[in-house]
Scaffold this motif. Structure first.
Motif, PDB file in Angstrom:
ATOM      1  N   ARG A   1      -1.136  14.522  -1.111  1.00 54.11           N
ATOM      2  CA  ARG A   1      -0.909  13.438  -0.144  1.00 54.11           C
ATOM      3  C   ARG A   1      -0.318  12.222  -0.850  1.00 54.11           C
TER       4      ARG A   1
ATOM      5  N   GLN B   1       3.599  10.426  -0.746  1.00 58.85           N
ATOM      6  CA  GLN B   1       3.796   8.995  -0.517  1.00 58.85           C
ATOM      7  C   GLN B   1       4.883   8.444  -1.446  1.00 58.85           C
TER       8      GLN B   1
ATOM      9  N   LEU C   1     -10.157  13.308   3.144  1.00 61.68           N
ATOM     10  CA  LEU C   1      -9.232  14.010   4.031  1.00 61.68           C
ATOM     11  C   LEU C   1      -9.799  13.989   5.449  1.00 61.68           C
TER      12      LEU C   1
ATOM     13  N   ALA D   1       0.264  12.650   6.120  1.00 56.16           N
ATOM     14  CA  ALA D   1      -0.273  11.300   6.316  1.00 56.16           C
ATOM     15  C   ALA D   1       0.176  10.376   5.194  1.00 56.16           C
ATOM     16  N   GLY D   2       0.561  10.947   4.061  1.00 59.24           N
ATOM     17  CA  GLY D   2       1.105  10.134   2.979  1.00 59.24           C
ATOM     18  C   GLY D   2       2.406   9.442   3.351  1.00 59.24           C
TER      19      GLY D   2
ATOM     20  N   LEU E   1       2.908   7.986   6.259  1.00 62.36           N
ATOM     21  CA  LEU E   1       2.665   7.030   7.355  1.00 62.36           C
ATOM     22  C   LEU E   1       3.365   5.697   7.118  1.00 62.36           C
ATOM     23  N   GLY E   2       3.256   5.189   5.896  1.00 59.97           N
ATOM     24  CA  GLY E   2       3.842   3.891   5.600  1.00 59.97           C
ATOM     25  C   GLY E   2       5.358   3.896   5.678  1.00 59.97           C
TER      26      GLY E   2
ATOM     27  N   LYS F   1      -0.888  18.495   7.731  1.00 64.51           N
ATOM     28  CA  LYS F   1      -0.976  17.231   8.468  1.00 64.51           C
ATOM     29  C   LYS F   1      -1.625  16.152   7.589  1.00 64.51           C
ATOM     30  N   ASN F   2      -2.635  16.562   6.816  1.00 65.67           N
ATOM     31  CA  ASN F   2      -3.263  15.626   5.890  1.00 65.67           C
ATOM     32  C   ASN F   2      -2.273  15.115   4.858  1.00 65.67           C
TER      33      ASN F   2
ATOM     34  N   MET G   1      -3.537   6.257  -3.438  1.00 69.00           N
ATOM     35  CA  MET G   1      -4.929   6.204  -3.871  1.00 69.00           C
ATOM     36  C   MET G   1      -5.628   7.553  -3.706  1.00 69.00           C
TER      37      MET G   1
ATOM     38  N   SER H   1       5.482   8.905  14.065  1.00 75.59           N
ATOM     39  CA  SER H   1       4.316   9.550  13.450  1.00 75.59           C
ATOM     40  C   SER H   1       3.346  10.033  14.522  1.00 75.59           C
TER      41      SER H   1
ATOM     42  N   ARG I   1       0.828  -1.208   0.000  1.00 76.73           N
ATOM     43  CA  ARG I   1       0.000   0.000   0.000  1.00 76.73           C
ATOM     44  C   ARG I   1       0.857   1.251   0.000  1.00 76.73           C
ATOM     45  N   THR I   2       2.057   1.145   0.572  1.00 73.67           N
ATOM     46  CA  THR I   2       2.951   2.291   0.583  1.00 73.67           C
ATOM     47  C   THR I   2       3.365   2.668  -0.838  1.00 73.67           C
TER      48      THR I   2
ATOM     49  N   THR J   1       7.026   5.870   7.868  1.00 73.70           N
ATOM     50  CA  THR J   1       7.444   6.410   9.157  1.00 73.70           C
ATOM     51  C   THR J   1       7.084   5.429  10.267  1.00 73.70           C
TER      52      THR J   1
ATOM     53  N   ALA K   1      -5.028   2.902   3.023  1.00 76.26           N
ATOM     54  CA  ALA K   1      -4.565   2.761   1.648  1.00 76.26           C
ATOM     55  C   ALA K   1      -3.172   3.334   1.450  1.00 76.26           C
ATOM     56  N   SER K   2      -2.740   4.237   2.352  1.00 73.12           N
ATOM     57  CA  SER K   2      -1.402   4.793   2.178  1.00 73.12           C
ATOM     58  C   SER K   2      -0.384   4.022   3.007  1.00 73.12           C
ATOM     59  N   GLY K   3      -0.782   2.894   3.564  1.00 74.59           N
ATOM     60  CA  GLY K   3       0.186   2.011   4.210  1.00 74.59           C
ATOM     61  C   GLY K   3       0.314   2.196   5.707  1.00 74.59           C
TER      62      GLY K   3
END
Lengths: 258, 271
Positions: A158, A162, A90, A102-103, A105-106, A98-99, A83, A113, A78-79, A108, B182-184
């Protein structure tokens, strides 16, 4: 490269989402999936990042079957697949930066995070992404203060943050007006060309599909009924995909701006 | 000409509700009226004394309780402060304990059904125990004092708070959570980024609301020996020292009003 090999999906309630799909999507392509609502476009796109799981067949991404993935593997997949959603998705009460962050997250760690300890490069990247979709001045605005088109641009930022290999866009313009729709599609196309990110977009507007796609895949009742480059597509092709004649509301219009 | 117009006679315009619904509502209305009349008749027959006696008693009560003896105020500040401290401590602890329980009893977060039903059932059982029963139980276990009172308040407010917050969580917009997934993001990141911003204001507001409830409850708990101002009030009533008791009651009244006023203002600002 994304390769669907005889992929089928039956939902728990018995609905057939996908039926024996065989499709190969090459790196860097801009593919538009067209079809009526309920044709399986969303299911197709959501299978690729496993928001839904096909029930049979195999789905290869970069030559690995992703259908057996779970836990860490799945998050890694998913990282690398970003999508974009119809309703932007959002966090309305959080600010734009911050939104966009969030991209990351995978990429970090959980503790980092949660404590907002993002790496400097990550924050820089988030700001760069906002600049690329020309919305950097809204940095500290809350997401719900933005218009629909602005929110969709934030969600593109976002996805850019990623740094994915693939972008999946599920009806990204269905909630927008014609001029904003074209703006959003233009950004997606530009990113596809500049960063060479494979992009798959669900649309049901025929004229937009024709304008932006390199390749069109037509779906009906969970099956792929057409697959070919835009040059091979005519109005008759769409009539075959939709199983009826083309109507006014199959067109978005407003393409006269450039 | 007039006859050509579509006539809107009574039997042709449809009424807002279908005839069947109307019948049902009317029937239910009369059944409820019947229940009221019956219970009025029944309680009147069983009641001894009636309202007439109450007026006479009122005079006796007023004579005994007034004037309140405000000279005791300096002596009762400390138990009053203890009551407030009990409520603060109990609310804080239960606000922390609520977080995991509320998440586990929210259907949209805990998709593993058995765990969800287990926490739901646990919270339901917790809520069925009245606060007074809890206090009596803990006083029996730990003796008279503040500690059993605090424990009783924690358990009591945990039941309310976890239920209210899990319902807030269930009503949240799920789309951002899907985007984070979806972003992991992993489960903790999804909760922190997409869920927490959506429920944080309601969480703070509900915690304050439970704090108000706890202030009032802690007074009552004192009556059964769980410390604070209630304990003192009970003692004074036991000594038939009504002017002192009245001073305590007035103090409680003022403190509760002030705290509720402040808490209401903060909650208005939050939401």
């Amino acid at each position: 490269m994304i390769e669907f090999k005889d992929v089928s999906l039956v939902y728990p309630n018995g609905t057939q989402g996908l039926k024996n799909i065989n499709v190969k999507i090459n790196d860097g392509e801009f593919v538009v999936i067209v079809g009526l609502s309920g044709a399986g476009k969303s299911t197709f796109i959501r299978s690729i990042n496993r928001l839904v799981t096909p029930t049979s067949g195999s789905l290869l991404i970069d030559n690995e079957d992703i259908l057996s993935y779970h836990g860490k593997n799945l998050r890694k997949l998913r990282t690398k697949t970003g999508m974009i959603f119809q309703n932007y998705n959002l966090v309305k009460r959080s600010n734009v930066l911050k939104n966009v962050l969030a991209g990351r997250l995978g990429h970090t760690g959980t503790l980092r995070s949660i404590l907002n300890l993002y790496k400097k490069e990550d924050i820089g990247l988030a700001y760069e992404s906002l600049k690329r979709v020309n919305i950097e001045e809204k940095l500290y605005n809350r997401a719900d203060e933005l218009s629909g088109g602005q929110q969709q641009r934030v969600s593109i930022a976002r996805v850019l943050t990623q740094q994915p290999n693939y972008i999946l866009a599920d009806e990204p313009v269905a909630s927008l007006d014609p001029p904003t729709s074209h703006q959003v599609m233009t950004y997606l196309k530009k990113i596809n060309k500049e960063d060479n990110i494979t992009t798959i977009v669900n649309l049901h507007f025929i004229d937009m599909a024709m304008e932006y796609a390199d390749r069109i895949i037509g779906m009906r009742a969970g099956e792929v009924v057409f697959d070919g480059p835009v040059s091979e597509v005519s109005e008759q092709t769409f009539e075959e995909i939709y199983g009826r004649s083309i109507r006014e509301d199959d067109l978005r219009g407003g393409a006269n701006k450039s | 000409m007039t006859k050509e117009k579509p006539s809107l006679t009574a039997d042709k315009t449809p009424s807002i509700y279908p005839a069947k619904t109307k019948m049902q509502v009317t029937l239910i209305f009369f059944v409820i009226i019947g229940i009221y009349l019956f219970s009025m008749y029944w309680t009147q027959r069983e009641m001894v004394g009636g309202i007439g006696g109450a007026l006479g008693n009122m005079y006796v009560v007023i004579e005994k309780f007034f004037p309140p003896n405000f000279a005791v105020l300096p002596a009762i500040w400390e138990p009053m402060a203890q009551t407030i401290q009990m409520a603060i401590l109990a609310t804080t602890v239960s606000a922390i304990l609520t977080v995991p329980l509320a998440l586990l009893s929210a259907q949209n977060v805990t998709t593993f059904k058995p765990l969800y039903y287990l926490t739901r059932t646990f919270l339901n059982i917790l809520r069925t125990i009245p606060d007074l029963v809890l206090a009596v139980l803990f006083v029996g276990l730990f003796g008279i004092g503040l500690f059993p009172g605090i424990l009783a308040l924690i358990v009591f407010s945990l039941g309310i708070l976890a239920k209210l917050i899990s319902e807030t969580i269930e009503s949240v917009d799920m789309n951002p959570m899907e985007a984070m997934r979806a972003s992991g993001g992993n489960t903790l990141q999804v909760i922190w980024y997409a869920l927490v911003p959506q429920v944080a204001p309601q969480f703070a507001s509900l915690v304050l609301y439970v704090f108000e409830i706890n202030i009032r409850a802690s007074v009552v708990l004192g009556l059964v020996g769980a410390g604070g101002i209630g304990l003192i009030l009970n003692q004074q009533l036991g000594f038939y020292n009504y002017p002192n008791a009245m001073a305590i009651i007035i103090l409680i009244f003022v403190v509760v009003i002030v705290i509720e006023f402040i808490s209401n203002k903060i909650r208005e600002a939050l939401l």
